[in-house]
Design an enzyme around this catalytic site. Structure first.
Site, PDB file in Angstrom:
ATOM      1  N   GLU A 168       0.804  -1.224   0.000  1.00 38.75           N
ATOM      2  CA  GLU A 168       0.000   0.000   0.000  1.00 38.75           C
ATOM      3  C   GLU A 168       0.839   1.277   0.000  1.00 38.75           C
ATOM      4  O   GLU A 168       0.877   2.029   0.995  1.00 38.75           O
ATOM      5  CB  GLU A 168      -0.970  -0.014   1.189  1.00 38.75           C
ATOM      6  N   GLU A 354      -5.826  -8.274  -0.126  1.00 40.77           N
ATOM      7  CA  GLU A 354      -6.539  -7.989   1.127  1.00 40.77           C
ATOM      8  C   GLU A 354      -7.972  -7.624   0.802  1.00 40.77           C
ATOM      9  O   GLU A 354      -8.224  -6.866  -0.155  1.00 40.77           O
ATOM     10  CB  GLU A 354      -5.942  -6.786   1.884  1.00 40.77           C
TER      11      GLU A 354
HETATM   12  O1  IFM Z   1      -4.909  -3.329   8.725  1.00 37.03           O
HETATM   13  C1  IFM Z   1      -4.736  -2.756   7.472  1.00 37.03           C
HETATM   14  C2  IFM Z   1      -3.544  -3.352   6.770  1.00 37.03           C
HETATM   15  O2  IFM Z   1      -2.369  -3.214   7.510  1.00 37.03           O
HETATM   16  C3  IFM Z   1      -3.328  -2.714   5.430  1.00 37.03           C
HETATM   17  N1  IFM Z   1      -4.549  -2.686   4.663  1.00 37.03           N
HETATM   18  C4  IFM Z   1      -5.748  -2.247   5.292  1.00 37.03           C
HETATM   19  C5  IFM Z   1      -5.956  -2.972   6.594  1.00 37.03           C
HETATM   20  C6  IFM Z   1      -7.251  -2.500   7.267  1.00 37.03           C
HETATM   21  O3  IFM Z   1      -7.185  -1.142   7.533  1.00 37.03           O
END
Ligand code: IFM
Length: 440
Positions: A168, A354
């Protein structure tokens, strides 16, 4: 239970669960160096309840039971991150043998259980010694990350199924240097502009370093949103274009096309702060990748805010059902994004690295079961529309340290009682177990 079946995804689709080092490991007394999250979270006002990642889920000691959960859930893969300060406490230089030993045990533990390791090099726990030198604002971070990537390649590369450089980059750069919400907590346009370029330059440099060590199957993990205008007014549509450039196109265009969006390079407020000569780095920024990871949670709804300098945009409040984070639940956005990336950017394999939701505490989480089912269907719809989506990772295996939100926001398939560290699978875990065991 989900109403879909594993066979709907075909025989080669990978299902996994994801975590990140700082959010679960704890275990900070084995020679690990300090990270920016240690000092950021220790600073009053930065994190809800003053929570820190000092103990987190004690995964550093409890990893065998956590890997058992992944295996018992029927997952094929585990997406985890290496902690840079655990391996190289000062960020560069001396290596911490206890850190190497920990990841040896963890990776071998995955392989022994038939779980494929999907590694991420950097998931936000920058060694403090590197922040002292300017962190992501310093161009040298490309070389620091490159050297760290070489170490990972040498020590673990032959056992990793897939490796991502950065998790990210929008969060690493914009959230942390312009919005000030994550460590190191800057609210500064120059800091942000520099971090936005350096994070991608470091990504490309790390790709080169990993390839030089013979590591295969390399990618990056972008968090993308479906950017939508609050209304169809020309002003809101124009605001959405800037929002999309900041959140999505900077990273997609940079990594996959070797250019940055004109909406930002043509924006004087922003562009004057970019590092001079950044254009010469774009070949490195856009090194060929083997796969692209997409983290998806919600949409971004934009309205025009002409009173704001530089980025005349504001977030509008939507009317969809929201999660405990206040994020709208919008599965169609996942389909749209996957199809957009496939049509407009690349034909390399895509992974949803994710997806998940924060929900109130407890092991009965029917809303989360519905959330997952709707988003898994969204993946199927994207595949039907031609996007080459090869895998899906639930965020997260465990309730864990949700950064500025502390331990209050729970994303886990498995409940964690932080007082006892007891793990209790939730209904959502059992839903995946039903899906994944049925057709294996
Ligand atoms: O917890 C985070 C993760 O570290 C990175 N992506 C989003 C998740 C939820 O906010």
């Amino acid at each position: 239970m989900f109403s879909i079946s594993r066979s709907d995804f075909g025989p080669d689709f990978t299902f996994g669960a994801a975590t990140a080092a700082y959010q679960i490991e704890g275990g900070q007394t084995d020679g690990r160096g300090p990270s920016i999250w240690d000092s950021f979270s220790a600073t009053p006002g930065n994190v809800q309840n003053g929570d820190t990642g000092r103990d987190a889920c004690d995964h550093y000691n409890r990893w065998p039971a956590d890997l058992d959960l992944i295996r018992d859930g029927g997952f094929d893969a585990y997406r985890f991150s290496f902690a840079w300060p655990r391996l190289i406490p000062e960020g560069t230089g001396a290596i911490n043998q206890a850190g190497l030993d920990f990841y040896d045990r963890l990776i071998d533990g995955m392989l022994a259980r038939g779980i494929k390791p999907y590694a991420t090099l950097y998931h936000w726990d920058l060694p403090s010694a590197l922040q002292d030198k300017g962190g992501w604002m310093n161009r040298d971070i490309a070389f620091w990350l490159g050297d760290y990537a070489s170490l990972i390649g040498q020590k673990f590369g032959d056992r990793l199924h897939a490796t991502a450089t950065i998790n990210e980059p929008w969060c690493v750069a914009f959230l942390s240097h312009f919005l000030g919400i994550h460590a190191p907590g800057y609210r500064d346009i120059r800091a942000a502009a520099r971090a936005m370029h350096h994070v991608l330059l470091a990504h490309g440099t790390a790709i080169d370093a990993l390839r030089a060590e013979g590591v295969k199957n390399l990618g990056i993990v972008l968090n993308l949103e479906k950017s939508e205008p609050a209304t169809q007014s020309p002003e809101d549509v124009a605001a959405t274009d800037i929002g999309d450039a900041l959140f999505n196109r900077w990273y997609l265009d940079g990594v996959l096309k070797g250019e940055y969006p004109e909406a930002l390079t043509g924006n004087d407020f922003f562009a004057q702060h970019l590092p001079a000569g950044y254009e010469k780095d774009m070949d490195v920024v856009s090194r060929p990748l083997d796969w692209l990871g997409i983290n998806y949670y919600t949409r971004g709804l934009y309205k025009s805010a002409p009173e704001q300098l530089g980025f005349p945009i504001a977030q509008a409040k939507g009317d969809l059902e929201t999660t405990e984070m206040g994020w709208e639940i919008y599965p169609q956005g996942l389909t749209d994004l996957l199809v957009r990336v496939s049509n407009d950017y690349t034909k390399i394999p895509l992974y949803v690295t994710e997806n998940g939701m924060a929900e109130v505490e407890g092991d009965s989480d029917p809303r989360r079961v519905d959330y997952y089912e709707a988003h898994l269907k969204a993946v199927l719809n994207a595949r039907a529309a031609g996007a080459d989506v090869r895998g899906y990772f639930a965020w997260s295996l465990l309730d864990n340290y949700e950064w500025a939100e502390g331990y209050n926001k729970r994303f886990g398939l498995v409940h964690v009682d932080y007082a006892t560290q007891a793990r209790t699978p939730k209904a959502s875990f059992r839903a995946f177990q039903g899906l994944l065991h049925n057709t294996k």
